[in-house]
Design a protein around this motif. Structure first.
Motif, mmCIF file in Angstrom:
data_model
loop_
_atom_site.group_PDB
_atom_site.id
_atom_site.type_symbol
_atom_site.label_atom_id
_atom_site.label_comp_id
_atom_site.label_asym_id
_atom_site.label_seq_id
_atom_site.Cartn_x
_atom_site.Cartn_y
_atom_site.Cartn_z
ATOM 1 N N SER A 101 14.455 168.481 164.284
ATOM 2 C CA SER A 101 13.690 166.960 165.281
ATOM 3 C C SER A 101 11.948 167.362 164.913
ATOM 4 C CB SER A 101 13.864 167.118 166.441
ATOM 5 O OG SER A 101 15.520 166.730 166.738
ATOM 6 N N GLU A 102 11.912 168.329 165.165
ATOM 7 C CA GLU A 102 10.107 168.790 164.693
ATOM 8 C C GLU A 102 9.701 168.189 163.756
ATOM 9 O OE1 GLU A 102 9.786 172.859 165.985
ATOM 10 O OE2 GLU A 102 10.553 172.944 167.366
ATOM 11 N N GLN A 103 10.531 168.335 162.327
ATOM 12 C CA GLN A 103 9.940 168.282 161.665
ATOM 13 C C GLN A 103 9.933 166.831 160.950
ATOM 14 O OE1 GLN A 103 11.830 171.102 158.236
ATOM 15 N NE2 GLN A 103 10.486 169.907 156.843
ATOM 16 N N TYR A 104 11.452 165.721 161.071
ATOM 17 C CA TYR A 104 11.569 164.775 160.898
ATOM 18 C C TYR A 104 11.037 163.956 162.030
ATOM 19 C CZ TYR A 104 12.874 167.468 156.631
ATOM 20 O OH TYR A 104 12.948 167.808 155.604
ATOM 21 N N PRO A 108 19.275 158.332 165.769
ATOM 22 C CA PRO A 108 20.702 157.937 166.776
ATOM 23 C C PRO A 108 21.150 159.269 166.081
ATOM 24 C CG PRO A 108 19.320 156.240 166.317
ATOM 25 C CD PRO A 108 18.246 157.207 165.560
ATOM 26 N N VAL A 109 21.271 159.875 164.574
ATOM 27 C CA VAL A 109 22.385 160.979 164.589
ATOM 28 C C VAL A 109 21.551 162.103 164.868
ATOM 29 C CG1 VAL A 109 22.768 161.832 162.233
ATOM 30 C CG2 VAL A 109 22.312 159.097 162.386
ATOM 31 N N LEU A 110 20.725 162.681 164.728
ATOM 32 C CA LEU A 110 20.346 164.147 165.463
ATOM 33 C C LEU A 110 20.261 163.887 166.531
ATOM 34 C CD1 LEU A 110 16.819 164.526 163.501
ATOM 35 C CD2 LEU A 110 19.252 165.791 162.790
ATOM 36 N N LEU A 111 20.342 163.051 167.679
ATOM 37 C CA LEU A 111 20.875 162.987 168.869
ATOM 38 C C LEU A 111 21.715 163.000 169.284
ATOM 39 C CD1 LEU A 111 18.038 160.034 170.346
ATOM 40 C CD2 LEU A 111 17.843 163.001 170.581
#
Length: 202
Positions: A101-104, A108-111
């Protein structure tokens, strides 16, 4: 078709995803299990997790790490395996998700993956926060994964039916063919049939 175009990576991956969409896990695995690209390995990893073969999923993860340990596919594969392994390793998944999350940036997918990781860790408030962010900041009000995860999260939080029902109704109306919805309909139908057997006649 697959035999005559066996060298086509795109065809194999597309076919695997179509098979998965229709619940044809065996056929999907046949498309990718001999593949050597990172995409083949990542799809095979997900299929093995789907059929509860975490041992084989770990083997695919090791092959991904040998190919490129820093690749996003490898990191996501590690997250999936850590979550599937249970509470003892889920904090590794949360750490990697924070790094992604910090990098990209959030997505919605990551969440949704983060919400599942937090639920696995037993932290329902953080899971709810991730899902709320997906709905409010990323326009995922109608997204199937977000709706399913919200229903599950609310159930674990002990929310009342009136709080859960709007998400269930939206899920059923927008995604009637989703596996979660179809399973729910089958269970509800079975319950109704059993209830009728014991109904008290006036």
């Amino acid at each position: 078709m697959l035999d005559s175009d066996a060298s086509s990576t795109s065809l194999q991956l597309t076919a695997a995803n179509v098979f998965l969409k229709y619940g044809m896990t065996r056929e999907a695995l046949q498309c990718v299990h001999l593949g050597t690209t990172m995409e083949h390995l990542a799809v095979a990893l997900q299929i093995y997790l789907r059929i509860d073969r975490i041992d084989l999923a770990r083997q695919q993860l090791e092959l991904l790490r040998q190919a490129d340990e820093d690749a996003v596919l490898t990191q996501l594969g590690g997250v999936y395996v850590s979550i599937a392994s249970g509470r003892s390793t889920v904090h590794d998944a949360i750490h990697h998700l924070n790094s992604l999350s910090e990098q990209y940036g959030q997505s919605p997918v990551l969440l949704n993956i983060a919400a599942v990781a937090h639920m696995t860790a037993g932290n329902m408030d953080r899971a709810d926060g991730a899902l709320n962010e997906a709905r409010t900041e990323h326009g995922c009000d109608d997204d199937a994964d977000t709706l399913v995860n919200t229903v599950v999260c609310y159930q674990h939080m002990g929310k009342e039916l009136k709080d859960i029902e709007p998400f269930l109704l939206k899920l059923k109306s927008v995604h009637p063919n989703h596996a979660f919805v179809q399973g729910l309909v089958r269970v509800e139908g079975a319950f109704e049939r059993e209830a009728q057997k014991y109904a008290v006649k006036a």
